[in-house]
Design a protein around this motif. Sequence first.
Motif, PDB file in Angstrom:
ATOM      1  N   MET A 106       0.794  -1.230   0.000  1.00 21.71           N
ATOM      2  CA  MET A 106       0.000   0.000   0.000  1.00 21.71           C
ATOM      3  C   MET A 106       0.829   1.284   0.000  1.00 21.71           C
ATOM      4  SD  MET A 106      -2.977  -1.153   2.675  1.00 21.71           S
ATOM      5  CE  MET A 106      -3.810   0.397   2.584  1.00 21.71           C
ATOM      6  N   HIS A 107       2.000   1.268   0.616  1.00 23.39           N
ATOM      7  CA  HIS A 107       2.733   2.511   0.824  1.00 23.39           C
ATOM      8  C   HIS A 107       4.029   2.617   0.028  1.00 23.39           C
ATOM      9  CE1 HIS A 107      -0.030   3.404   4.065  1.00 23.39           C
ATOM     10  NE2 HIS A 107       0.200   2.199   4.567  1.00 23.39           N
ATOM     11  N   TYR A 108       4.416   1.569  -0.652  1.00 23.86           N
ATOM     12  CA  TYR A 108       5.677   1.578  -1.391  1.00 23.86           C
ATOM     13  C   TYR A 108       5.417   1.401  -2.872  1.00 23.86           C
ATOM     14  CZ  TYR A 108      10.251   0.246  -3.124  1.00 23.86           C
ATOM     15  OH  TYR A 108      11.409   0.188  -3.842  1.00 23.86           O
ATOM     16  N   SER A 109       6.037   2.247  -3.691  1.00 26.53           N
ATOM     17  CA  SER A 109       5.966   2.124  -5.146  1.00 26.53           C
ATOM     18  C   SER A 109       7.291   1.582  -5.647  1.00 26.53           C
ATOM     19  CB  SER A 109       5.695   3.483  -5.794  1.00 26.53           C
ATOM     20  OG  SER A 109       4.448   3.975  -5.393  1.00 26.53           O
ATOM     21  N   PHE A 110       7.225   0.533  -6.449  1.00 28.43           N
ATOM     22  CA  PHE A 110       8.436  -0.091  -6.957  1.00 28.43           C
ATOM     23  C   PHE A 110       9.317   0.952  -7.655  1.00 28.43           C
ATOM     24  CE2 PHE A 110      10.799  -2.326 -10.295  1.00 28.43           C
ATOM     25  CZ  PHE A 110      11.549  -3.170  -9.495  1.00 28.43           C
ATOM     26  N   GLY A 111      10.587   0.952  -7.301  1.00 30.65           N
ATOM     27  CA  GLY A 111      11.537   1.900  -7.873  1.00 30.65           C
ATOM     28  C   GLY A 111      11.865   3.050  -6.942  1.00 30.65           C
ATOM     29  N   ASP A 112      11.009   3.300  -5.955  1.00 33.34           N
ATOM     30  CA  ASP A 112      11.272   4.358  -4.982  1.00 33.34           C
ATOM     31  C   ASP A 112      12.234   3.859  -3.903  1.00 33.34           C
ATOM     32  OD1 ASP A 112       9.489   5.927  -6.338  1.00 33.34           O
ATOM     33  OD2 ASP A 112       7.887   5.778  -4.853  1.00 33.34           O
ATOM     34  N   VAL A 113      12.806   4.803  -3.170  1.00 34.17           N
ATOM     35  CA  VAL A 113      13.637   4.456  -2.021  1.00 34.17           C
ATOM     36  C   VAL A 113      12.705   4.143  -0.857  1.00 34.17           C
ATOM     37  CG1 VAL A 113      15.353   5.330  -0.389  1.00 34.17           C
ATOM     38  CG2 VAL A 113      15.513   5.944  -2.808  1.00 34.17           C
ATOM     39  N   PRO A 114      12.897   3.010  -0.184  1.00 38.01           N
ATOM     40  CA  PRO A 114      12.039   2.672   0.961  1.00 38.01           C
ATOM     41  C   PRO A 114      12.171   3.729   2.063  1.00 38.01           C
ATOM     42  CG  PRO A 114      13.339   0.770   0.297  1.00 38.01           C
ATOM     43  CD  PRO A 114      13.865   1.943  -0.460  1.00 38.01           C
ATOM     44  N   ASP A 115      11.072   4.030   2.725  1.00 37.35           N
ATOM     45  CA  ASP A 115      11.041   5.019   3.800  1.00 37.35           C
ATOM     46  C   ASP A 115      11.436   4.337   5.112  1.00 37.35           C
ATOM     47  OD1 ASP A 115      10.497   6.985   5.652  1.00 37.35           O
ATOM     48  OD2 ASP A 115       8.458   7.387   4.941  1.00 37.35           O
ATOM     49  N   ALA A 116      12.705   4.499   5.499  1.00 34.19           N
ATOM     50  CA  ALA A 116      13.223   3.829   6.694  1.00 34.19           C
ATOM     51  C   ALA A 116      12.501   4.282   7.954  1.00 34.19           C
ATOM     52  CB  ALA A 116      14.728   4.078   6.825  1.00 34.19           C
ATOM     53  N   ASP A 117      12.145   5.563   8.036  1.00 35.51           N
ATOM     54  CA  ASP A 117      11.431   6.052   9.218  1.00 35.51           C
ATOM     55  C   ASP A 117      10.059   5.400   9.334  1.00 35.51           C
ATOM     56  OD1 ASP A 117      13.513   7.752   9.974  1.00 35.51           O
ATOM     57  OD2 ASP A 117      12.732   9.410   8.766  1.00 35.51           O
ATOM     58  N   ARG A 118       9.352   5.284   8.229  1.00 33.85           N
ATOM     59  CA  ARG A 118       8.021   4.658   8.237  1.00 33.85           C
ATOM     60  C   ARG A 118       8.136   3.164   8.578  1.00 33.85           C
ATOM     61  NH1 ARG A 118       3.268   4.282   9.690  1.00 33.85           N
ATOM     62  NH2 ARG A 118       1.761   3.394   8.265  1.00 33.85           N
ATOM     63  N   ILE A 119       9.133   2.506   8.012  1.00 30.42           N
ATOM     64  CA  ILE A 119       9.330   1.081   8.299  1.00 30.42           C
ATOM     65  C   ILE A 119       9.637   0.883   9.779  1.00 30.42           C
ATOM     66  CG2 ILE A 119      10.849  -0.893   7.883  1.00 30.42           C
ATOM     67  CD1 ILE A 119      11.025   0.100   4.944  1.00 30.42           C
ATOM     68  N   ALA A 120      10.514   1.714  10.334  1.00 28.48           N
ATOM     69  CA  ALA A 120      10.841   1.607  11.766  1.00 28.48           C
ATOM     70  C   ALA A 120       9.593   1.845  12.610  1.00 28.48           C
ATOM     71  CB  ALA A 120      11.932   2.603  12.137  1.00 28.48           C
ATOM     72  N   GLN A 121       8.759   2.798  12.200  1.00 28.76           N
ATOM     73  CA  GLN A 121       7.532   3.102  12.939  1.00 28.76           C
ATOM     74  C   GLN A 121       6.564   1.921  12.916  1.00 28.76           C
ATOM     75  OE1 GLN A 121       5.197   6.233  11.188  1.00 28.76           O
ATOM     76  NE2 GLN A 121       3.856   6.411  12.968  1.00 28.76           N
ATOM     77  N   ILE A 122       6.355   1.309  11.748  1.00 28.73           N
ATOM     78  CA  ILE A 122       5.395   0.200  11.695  1.00 28.73           C
ATOM     79  C   ILE A 122       5.929  -1.031  12.425  1.00 28.73           C
ATOM     80  CG2 ILE A 122       4.259   1.014   9.596  1.00 28.73           C
ATOM     81  CD1 ILE A 122       5.701  -1.170   8.053  1.00 28.73           C
TER      82      ILE A 122
END
Length: 148
Positions: A106-122
């Motif tokens: 839902m929150h990641y689009s292929f080719g973008d840089v993963p959001d480390a802050d969002r991943i750490a939060q979830i």
Amino acid sequence: MTARLLSALLGLMLILVNPGMAAWASPPASSESSEESRHRTITSSETYMPLPPLTATVQANRRARGILQIEAGLEIEDPRIRHRVERYMPRLRNAYVSALSIYTGMHYSFGDVPDADRIAQILQEATDMTLGQEGADVLIGMIIIHAD
């Protein structure tokens, strides 16, 4: 090449769905203790607990395009919470994989840089919710996207 990729992804999905199947394909244990060989030492801290690698499939255009892989650990000061984390590890792993699957879907689009802050939060939210209390802080070591 496409058949090879699909075969590899199918194998990975089977391992994620049924980790017990991976034991059949694993090499025999060495003379070292299995606990020591399973985790490499990142720090000498007694309060750090490494987690096994976490993965989730990355999709684009209704097909699997890669794998999100995260190496992380938990910083746990209280020995009682550490014991609880050890007992709840299967539940924690399930919560982490579910949360990462939602993130990649839902929150990641292929080719973008993963959001480390969002991943750490979830991952932190999944930890706190699964344990029913705070006290185990998620620390991200590495985030990689393996693409085809």
